[in-house]
Design a protein around this motif. Structure first.
Motif, PDB file in Angstrom:
ATOM      1  N   ALA A 255     -13.384  -2.950   1.447  1.00 57.89           N
ATOM      2  CA  ALA A 255     -12.588  -2.539   0.286  1.00 57.89           C
ATOM      3  C   ALA A 255     -12.563  -1.018   0.120  1.00 57.89           C
ATOM      4  O   ALA A 255     -11.588  -0.469  -0.398  1.00 57.89           O
TER       5      ALA A 255
ATOM      6  N   ILE B 183      -7.984  -8.044   0.476  1.00 55.91           N
ATOM      7  CA  ILE B 183      -8.583  -6.783   0.949  1.00 55.91           C
ATOM      8  C   ILE B 183      -7.991  -6.393   2.296  1.00 55.91           C
ATOM      9  O   ILE B 183      -7.639  -5.248   2.533  1.00 55.91           O
TER      10      ILE B 183
ATOM     11  N   LYS C 159      -8.700  -0.339   7.981  1.00 56.22           N
ATOM     12  CA  LYS C 159      -8.442  -1.773   7.786  1.00 56.22           C
ATOM     13  C   LYS C 159      -7.529  -2.314   8.881  1.00 56.22           C
ATOM     14  O   LYS C 159      -7.735  -3.430   9.379  1.00 56.22           O
TER      15      LYS C 159
END
Length: 131
Positions: free
Chosen positions: A47, A124, A54
């Motif tokens: 997160a 997320i 990511k």
């Protein structure tokens, strides 16, 4: 960390793949989780990451027991196959050769049996998976 001789090359499955650099007998340990080279990330860790981080994890990590595992070596180039050459041992600590693997043969795993659901990371990060 990879425990056998391998190399990366063009894959007919998807882009780049991981290949056996030597004959690998059935049952051989191909890979095992070895910190600090290999890493685990919790949903809280992810997160806090940038979108680029990511994106990288969505492509190269896999989900196991509520964490994302990132292989720090070329193991992250192992592609999916419904008839894989490799798979988890019963403890899921190691990746094993499911059969004898010839030199220059692509090492593959079945992502649907290799990893857990990405549900702990919902909202997320979304996994990028190739069929």
């Amino acid at each position: 960390m990879i425990r056998v001789k391998t190399y990366i090359s063009h894959s007919s499955i998807h882009g780049i793949g991981l290949f056996a650099g030597e004959p690998i007998p059935k049952g051989s340990v191909i890979w095992g989780f070895d910190e600090p080279l290999d890493q685990r990330f919790t949903p809280a860790d992810v997160a806090k990451m940038t979108p680029k981080m990511k994106e990288f994890l969505s492509r190269y990590a896999y989900c196991e027991r509520g964490t994302l595992v990132l292989c720090g070596d070329h193991a992250r180039f192992m592609n999916h196959s419904p008839t894989p050459t490799c798979g988890n041992d019963p403890t899921r600590r190691f990746t094993l050769a499911l059969r004898d693997i010839a030199k220059d043969e692509e090492l593959t795993d079945n992502y649907s049996t290799m990893e857990d659901s990405w549900e702990p990371f919902a909202g997320i990060i979304e996994p990028e998976r190739m069929e």
